[in-house]
Motif scaffolding. Structure first.
Motif, short mmCIF file in Angstrom:
data_model
loop_
_atom_site.label_atom_id
_atom_site.label_comp_id
_atom_site.label_asym_id
_atom_site.label_seq_id
_atom_site.Cartn_x
_atom_site.Cartn_y
_atom_site.Cartn_z
N GLN A 7 0.97 -1.23 -0.08
CA GLN A 7 -0.12 0.09 0.01
C GLN A 7 1.04 1.34 -0.14
O GLN A 7 1.03 1.90 1.00
CB GLN A 7 -0.85 0.00 1.13
CG GLN A 7 -2.19 -0.97 0.92
CD GLN A 7 -3.08 -0.07 0.09
OE1 GLN A 7 -2.85 -0.08 -1.07
NE2 GLN A 7 -4.30 0.44 0.53
N LEU A 8 1.49 1.45 -1.11
CA LEU A 8 2.00 2.91 -1.31
C LEU A 8 1.07 3.81 -1.27
O LEU A 8 0.30 3.79 -1.89
CB LEU A 8 3.08 2.77 -2.47
CG LEU A 8 4.26 2.00 -2.55
CD1 LEU A 8 4.72 1.63 -4.01
CD2 LEU A 8 5.52 2.81 -2.11
N GLN A 9 1.39 4.83 -0.41
CA GLN A 9 0.54 6.06 -0.41
C GLN A 9 1.34 7.56 -0.62
O GLN A 9 2.55 7.47 -0.44
CB GLN A 9 0.02 6.29 0.91
CG GLN A 9 -0.95 5.07 1.60
CD GLN A 9 -2.12 4.82 0.73
OE1 GLN A 9 -2.90 6.06 0.67
NE2 GLN A 9 -2.66 3.92 0.60
N LEU A 10 0.57 8.35 -1.32
CA LEU A 10 1.05 9.85 -1.53
C LEU A 10 0.37 10.66 -0.90
O LEU A 10 -0.85 10.63 -0.41
CB LEU A 10 0.91 9.95 -2.95
CG LEU A 10 1.79 9.45 -4.02
CD1 LEU A 10 1.35 9.81 -5.32
CD2 LEU A 10 3.34 10.00 -3.73
N GLU A 11 1.17 11.60 -0.31
CA GLU A 11 0.72 13.04 0.23
C GLU A 11 1.28 13.88 -0.13
O GLU A 11 2.41 14.13 -0.56
CB GLU A 11 0.96 12.94 1.96
CG GLU A 11 -0.10 12.16 2.85
CD GLU A 11 0.16 12.21 4.19
OE1 GLU A 11 -0.35 11.77 5.03
OE2 GLU A 11 1.09 12.78 4.58
N VAL A 20 -3.14 15.80 -10.88
CA VAL A 20 -3.17 14.34 -10.17
C VAL A 20 -1.88 13.70 -10.12
O VAL A 20 -1.38 13.33 -11.16
CB VAL A 20 -4.37 13.57 -10.78
CG1 VAL A 20 -4.53 12.35 -9.98
CG2 VAL A 20 -5.75 14.69 -10.88
N PHE A 21 -1.45 13.17 -8.91
CA PHE A 21 -0.15 12.37 -8.78
C PHE A 21 -0.84 11.19 -8.69
O PHE A 21 -1.61 11.02 -7.56
CB PHE A 21 0.79 12.91 -7.98
CG PHE A 21 1.02 14.34 -7.84
CD1 PHE A 21 2.46 14.51 -8.67
CD2 PHE A 21 0.27 15.36 -7.52
CE1 PHE A 21 2.84 15.80 -8.75
CE2 PHE A 21 1.11 16.82 -7.70
CZ PHE A 21 2.06 16.98 -8.34
N THR A 22 -0.29 10.01 -9.35
CA THR A 22 -0.61 8.74 -8.96
C THR A 22 0.80 7.96 -8.87
O THR A 22 1.79 8.08 -9.70
CB THR A 22 -1.55 7.98 -10.19
OG1 THR A 22 -2.40 8.84 -10.42
CG2 THR A 22 -1.88 6.74 -9.55
N VAL A 23 0.77 6.91 -7.76
CA VAL A 23 2.18 6.13 -7.62
C VAL A 23 1.77 4.58 -8.19
O VAL A 23 0.62 4.18 -7.69
CB VAL A 23 2.34 6.31 -5.87
CG1 VAL A 23 1.47 5.64 -5.10
CG2 VAL A 23 3.65 5.48 -5.90
N TYR A 24 2.70 4.12 -8.73
CA TYR A 24 2.57 2.82 -9.18
C TYR A 24 3.82 2.01 -8.69
O TYR A 24 4.77 2.43 -8.74
CB TYR A 24 2.54 2.71 -10.86
CG TYR A 24 1.38 3.42 -11.47
CD1 TYR A 24 0.11 2.83 -11.51
CD2 TYR A 24 1.38 4.71 -11.74
CE1 TYR A 24 -1.02 3.26 -12.03
CE2 TYR A 24 0.15 5.38 -12.52
CZ TYR A 24 -0.83 4.63 -12.62
OH TYR A 24 -1.93 5.17 -13.22
#
Lengths: 167, 194
Positions: free
Chosen positions: A21-25, A160-164
């Motif tokens: 569960q990589l999360q971005l803040e 919008v930033f999205t982490v993959y």
């Protein structure tokens, strides 16, 4: 029955492996307000480029403690796009202005790409990549294409930033 | 035995399905968004740029022959250019350049000015000349219909101004003419239409 439990165990293990569960803040603000839109002398247009320096910080962390412990150096990549109804003449660009700090240790962060300005488009594109948990990655934003001829008013955009996972 | 095998298969399939659903949920990518606000303010800036000097001399020429009238047809050769940048919030809004004289214009004459039509490197909804207008202590429109635009900076950008003295037509007015050298200031303002 034993076979059932074995299958269940195997599936659970797979979940722990893939269920990271990589999360971005994101913190800070990047507004281009009245003070930046100044006409220096009568007869002139706005400055061709407006830059907003390091006011937006991006943090990437693991929300799952088990994954964090078992795979602290997971690879990830961040993609970016924008949502707005701006004309094609208005360009919003972004770059990574620093490497941030590791969460939990003082070592050098493993992060690469995104150091040059790139246009944020309405379709998603790769921004930069890295490994592990990193906090406070500074971002610079640049605006160009605005003109006096467009008139006064507010123009809003959402980035919008999205982490993959993975590179 | 067959029944047990069927139950086992069903259990495995159920577990596989649940696991797949769980995996799908866990495999979501994290996304955050950030709003960018761009606020463009209203602007009204006007500047005068002289080709040589901001002091313009407009003279009357004495007649060559006895019985002829004083010639007021001379216009200034050195132009002053009006540059402006204007930003309005609505496309229906308009601005104009008005001129007001500070000082006393000699008796028997009027001071006229004409702004040229726009030329230069500007863009947008540029203004139009109001033609030849007579200046006075009251504001007079010189350039009209200005929207959101910029003229470009310096000479050869914007509208140049041509001044001319004009003799008033009546004999009473001509009788008021006297030899004098008077200086007046002309103040230009970029203003909204009321």
């Amino acid at each position: 029955m034993r076979a059932t439990f074995i299958i269940l165990f195997l599936l659970s293990s797979i979940q722990f492996t893939f269920g990271q569960q990589l999360q971005l803040e994101i913190s800070g603000s990047a507004n281009f307000d009245n003070a930046m839109f100044t006409v220096k002398e009568a007869g002139l247009d706005f400055a061709s480029v407006l830059e907003n320096e390091s006011s937006v910080l991006l943090t990437l962390f693991q929300s799952d403690d088990i994954t964090k412990k078992n795979n602290p150096n997971s690879k990830w990549r961040i993609a970016i796009y924008k949502q707005d109804d701006w004309s094609d003449d208005l360009l919003l660009e972004v770059k990574r202005a620093g490497s941030g700090k590791n969460i939990g240790n003082n070592g050098k962060t493993n992060i690469h790409g995104g150091e040059n300005y790139q246009v944020i488009r309405k379709t998603e594109g790769l921004f930069f990549e890295g490994m592990g948990e990193i906090r406070d990655i500074p971002l610079n934003l640049k605006l160009s294409g605005f003109s006096v001829t467009m008139g006064a008013g507010s123009h809003n955009s959402r980035i919008v930033f999205t982490v993959y996972e993975g590179w | 035995m067959v029944l047990l095998s069927m139950k086992l298969k069903a259990t495995i399939l159920t577990l596989l399905f649940i696991s797949f659903v769980s995996f799908s949920v866990y495999a979501q990518n994290s996304a955050v968004s950030h709003k960018i606000n761009v606020d463009v303010p209203e602007v009204a800036l006007l500047g005068l740029v002289a080709e040589s000097s901001k002091e313009i001399t407009v003279s009357a020429v004495a007649p060559n022959e006895a019985g002829s009238a004083v010639d007021f047809s001379l216009k200034n050769k050195d132009h002053i250019w009006i540059n402006y940048s204007s930003i309005l919030s609505k496309s229906t809004q308009k601005r104009k350049v008005i001129a007001t004289v500070q000082g006393e214009i000699p008796a028997g004459v009027t001071l006229n000015v004409q702004a040229s039509e726009y030329s230069g490197a500007g863009k947008g909804k540029l203004g139009k000349s109001a033609g030849v207008v007579t200046l006075s202590n009251q504001p007079t429109d010189v350039i009209v219909d200005i929207g959101s635009c910029f003229t470009g900076k310096g000479v050869n950008n914007g509208h140049y101004l041509t001044y001319q003295l004009q003799q008033k037509t009546s004999s009473v007015d001509y009788a008021q003419l006297s030899q004098s050298q008077i200086a007046v200031n002309v103040v230009y303002t970029l203003t909204d239409y009321n």
